[in-house]
Design an enzyme around this catalytic site. Structure first.
Site, mmCIF file in Angstrom:
data_model
loop_
_atom_site.group_PDB
_atom_site.id
_atom_site.type_symbol
_atom_site.label_atom_id
_atom_site.label_comp_id
_atom_site.label_asym_id
_atom_site.label_seq_id
_atom_site.Cartn_x
_atom_site.Cartn_y
_atom_site.Cartn_z
ATOM 1 C CD GLU A 6 35.977 42.707 44.201
ATOM 2 O OE1 GLU A 6 36.192 43.676 44.943
ATOM 3 O OE2 GLU A 6 34.837 42.405 43.780
ATOM 4 C CD GLU B 107 31.161 37.922 42.606
ATOM 5 O OE1 GLU B 107 30.793 39.117 42.662
ATOM 6 O OE2 GLU B 107 32.060 37.462 43.319
#
Ligand SMILES: *[C@@H]1O[C@H](CO)[C@@H](O)[C@H](O)[C@H]1NC(C)=O
Ligand SMILES: *[C@@H]1O[C@H](CO)[C@@H](O)[C@H](O)[C@H]1NC(C)=O
Ligand SMILES: *[C@@H]1O[C@H](CO)[C@@H](O)[C@H](O)[C@H]1NC(C)=O
Ligand SMILES: *[C@@H]1O[C@H](CO)[C@@H](O)[C@H](O)[C@H]1NC(C)=O
Ligand SMILES: *[C@@H]1O[C@H](CO)[C@@H](O)[C@H](O)[C@H]1NC(C)=O
Ligand SMILES: *[C@@H]1O[C@H](CO)[C@@H](O)[C@H](O)[C@H]1NC(C)=O
Ligand SMILES: *[C@@H]1O[C@H](CO)[C@@H](O)[C@H](O)[C@H]1NC(C)=O
Length: 584
Positions: free
Chosen positions: A352, A459
């Site tokens: 991220e 994910e």
């Protein structure tokens, strides 16, 4: 407009080389293999402009009006004998001062958008927005980074949640720059058309045509053989998140191993899990999970070395000075990557990192790029990923736009020594609870697929909503159908293992509706058992999903049967195999 040739005026920071496959069928293409950014030589309008009037600005600014303040005018660039005309929004005072066209949208329809954009000076994001003329509600349709001196592709899309008129317009924060726009396209598709694009693409990218030649052991011709095809293993990586509960639950183990051959440990490998207290590393749990995976032929993604979000550092890390952080982080990367070198298929190096910049803030702008460098030195064959959320999930204003993810990846790879790192793009796919925006999702995959780097959906889940299972299926299909997507991991699992957002089985290991979706797709993305009689000349042809097959050949004339294993790979659209029937 005409292409202007022999262009020497403009500096070109990136020229992307075509790398993907171009797929065209009945006017529709997954347009992901083209160059997309900072083009001197621009490209044609998609879909002939779709429902946009005067999409190429051949007729001046007809059909277009000023949105907000400022002014619009026709622009043109002359090069040799060609003149390229476009539209210019200038004298802007507000980010949304731009141009618009009024379009009519239909509820539930899928709209794919594209345009070529450019700024008169500087470099800044430019977004496309759709404003419901009746209630003023605004839908974000996508964003790119526009530059001075070259054209960049703005790709996106919406699913309209109303029927009526809407203004399509543009937004860019820096009002001192003019926005230039050319070749605008807005193409509607019904849900059925969208689904049929997916199915056609699946046939094209996930299957190959296979031709078997059946002969006798001495290679002589044979006719009338029966061929049984049994797909043992699919090639496409479709896996799931796995957590520590698997170590103590035989049911979870059986459930996982009977479905998936790919996994990601959800939290067990993270720094806060393996080094809870400074200097006290403990890999007992991820080691045991990896052993379970190895025993069952399950490949694992290494998730993650670092997480850029300040909230998710180990507690003790949060109070370190920059100098101490540097030492602790170096110890971390050396420890975890050396331990598992060659044992994972991927590393998420700095999770991220478009949303967050913990290490950049403490250690300097090159922190993440340096960790990619270190990880590559310690584990040279494993693919190193950027991994982000809200990149393809929806068109809303977001940080990790496809353009920003691409920019981050290229920044990392342009750091000295990183050029040849085997890299990948991880898109988490944390969807919902709003309905999916598949045109936007596809545009993001197209855009990032054009980098040529493999995309994994890392994910994927769908948040709770009454249509959760249906929406989940829609986004899984969209991902599987896209040629740039090389693998999918879903962060979903048994309720008993605390997968509460998207349980696939309940406390009794009975399928939930979402569990039914996964099992249905696993079955659908595999060739059914086939029994085919040859064409009288000893040949059998079939369109088969990529994967490993057990081929059994029988000849009714003899009692003999032969079984061989073949691998149908994605390397070629057409593959031939010779099977010799043993003499009897
Ligand atoms: C728009 O398309 C035309 C061809 O239809 C082309 O000549 C022109 O250069 C394109 N403009 C941009 C900015 O891509
Ligand atoms: C806006 O763009 C101009 C021209 O590129 C640049 O000089 C200026 O710094 C930019 N302003 C902001 C706030 O980014
Ligand atoms: C390491 O973790 C395991 C599993 O949580 C635990 O049983 C063990 O006591 C730990 N070892 C040390 C030295 O703390
Ligand atoms: C980052 O790396 C580049 C390339 O080596 C270098 O030019 C730049 O000075 C570095 N920046 C920082 C803040 O260290
Ligand atoms: C994103 O957009 C959807 C509609 O497309 C809206 O319902 C939702 O509230 C938006 N989310 C954010 C965070 O803006
Ligand atoms: C289950 O997950 C929640 C967060 O989603 C967490 O707070 C809780 O501790 C977890 N429980 C177990 C038993 O892992
Ligand atoms: C292939 O299929 C035949 C016939 O069903 C079977 O006897 C054989 O064991 C299978 N081989 C493998 C490797 O599955």
């Amino acid at each position: 407009m005409n292409i202007f040739r022999a262009l020497t005026l403009f500096f070109l920071p990136f020229i992307l080389i075509f790398s993907g496959k171009f797929i065209t069928s009945r006017g529709f293409s997954y347009d992901y293999s083209a160059t997309i950014e900072c083009l001197a030589k621009p490209r044609r309008v998609h879909h002939g402009g779709g429902i946009i009037v005067n999409p190429e600005f051949n007729n001046g600014i007809e059909g277009w009006k000023m949105f907000g303040g400022g002014e619009i005018k026709q622009g043109s660039l002359k090069q040799d004998d060609d003149i390229n005309t476009f539209i210019v929004a200038h004298k802007r005072a507000h980010p949304r001062d731009s141009l618009y066209q009024l379009v009519h949208l239909r509820h539930g329809k899928h709209y794919s958008f594209s345009a070529w954009v450019r700024l008169s000076e500087g470099s800044a994001p430019v977004a496309v927005l759709f404003r419901n003329s009746k209630d003023g509600q605004i839908l974000h349709g996508g964003e790119t980074i526009a530059k001075q001196g070259c054209w960049s592709l703005l790709k996106g899309g919406i699913v309209s949640d109303f029927t009526g008129h809407a203004e399509v317009f543009f937004e860019s924060e820096n009002t001192s720059a003019e926005i230039w726009i050319d070749n605008v396209s807005l193409q509607p598709f019904t849900k059925e058309q969208w689904r049929s694009h997916q199915d056609r693409s699946i046939n094209k990218v996930r299957k190959s045509k296979v031709r078997l030649q059946i002969t006798r052991a001495d290679n002589s011709k044979l006719a009338g053989a029966k061929v049984f095809l049994d797909q043992k293993k699919p090639n496409f990586p479709f896996g799931a998140g796995m957590n520590y509960h698997i170590l103590s639950s035989k049911e979870y183990q059986d459930w996982f191993a009977s479905r998936f051959s790919y996994a990601t440990f959800t939290n067990e490998l993270k720094w806060y899990s393996t080094e809870r207290e400074r200097g006290k590393e403990n890999y007992t749990i991820p080691d045991a999970m990896l052993e379970f995976a190895n025993q069952h032929g399950i490949s694992v993604r290494g998730h993650n070395i670092f997480w850029a979000n300040p909230k998710f550092q180990p507690q003790w890390v949060k109070s370190l000075s920059p100098a101490d952080l540097k030492i602790a982080a170096e110890k971390r990367i050396n420890s975890v990557v050396k331990r598992y070198s060659g044992k994972f298929i991927h590393w998420d190096v700095m999770n991220e990192n478009v949303h967050f910049r913990y290490f950049e803030d403490k250690l300097g702008e090159n922190a993440s790029a340096e960790y990619f460098n270190t990880a590559h030195k310690l584990d040279s064959k494993t693919l190193l990923f950027v991994n982000e959320y809200n990149t393809m999930e929806r068109g809303n204003k977001t940080t990790a736009t496809p353009a920003n993810v691409r920019k981050k990846l290229f920044q990392i790879l342009s750091y000295p020594g990183n050029k040849n790192i085997p890299a990948g793009i991880g898109l988490q796919g944390n969807f919902g609870p709003d309905p999916p925006n598949l045109p936007y999702m596809r545009s993001a995959l197209d855009y990032l697929g054009s980098t040529g780097y493999p995309i994994w959906i890392t994910e994927v889940f769908y948040r709770k909503t009454p249509n959760q299972a249906q929406y989940y299926e829609e986004v899984l299909r969209e991902g599987y159908a896209h040629p740039a997507v090389k693998g999918i991991i879903t962060f979903a699992g048994p309720l008993s293992a605390n997968f509460t957002t998207l349980p696939l089985v309940d406390l009794n290991f009975k399928n939930t509706p979402a569990g039914d979706v996964v099992d249905k797709l696993l079955a659908e993305w595999k060739s059914p058992n086939l029994e085919i009689t040859d064409d009288g000349e000893g040949f059998v042809e079939a369109l088969l999903f990529h994967g490993d097959y057990n081929v059994t050949v029988q000849h009714p004339g003899t009692k003999s049967a032969t079984s061989v294993s073949i691998r149908v790979s994605e390397d070629a659209a057409y593959q031939t195999f010779n099977v010799q029937l043993s003499n009897n």
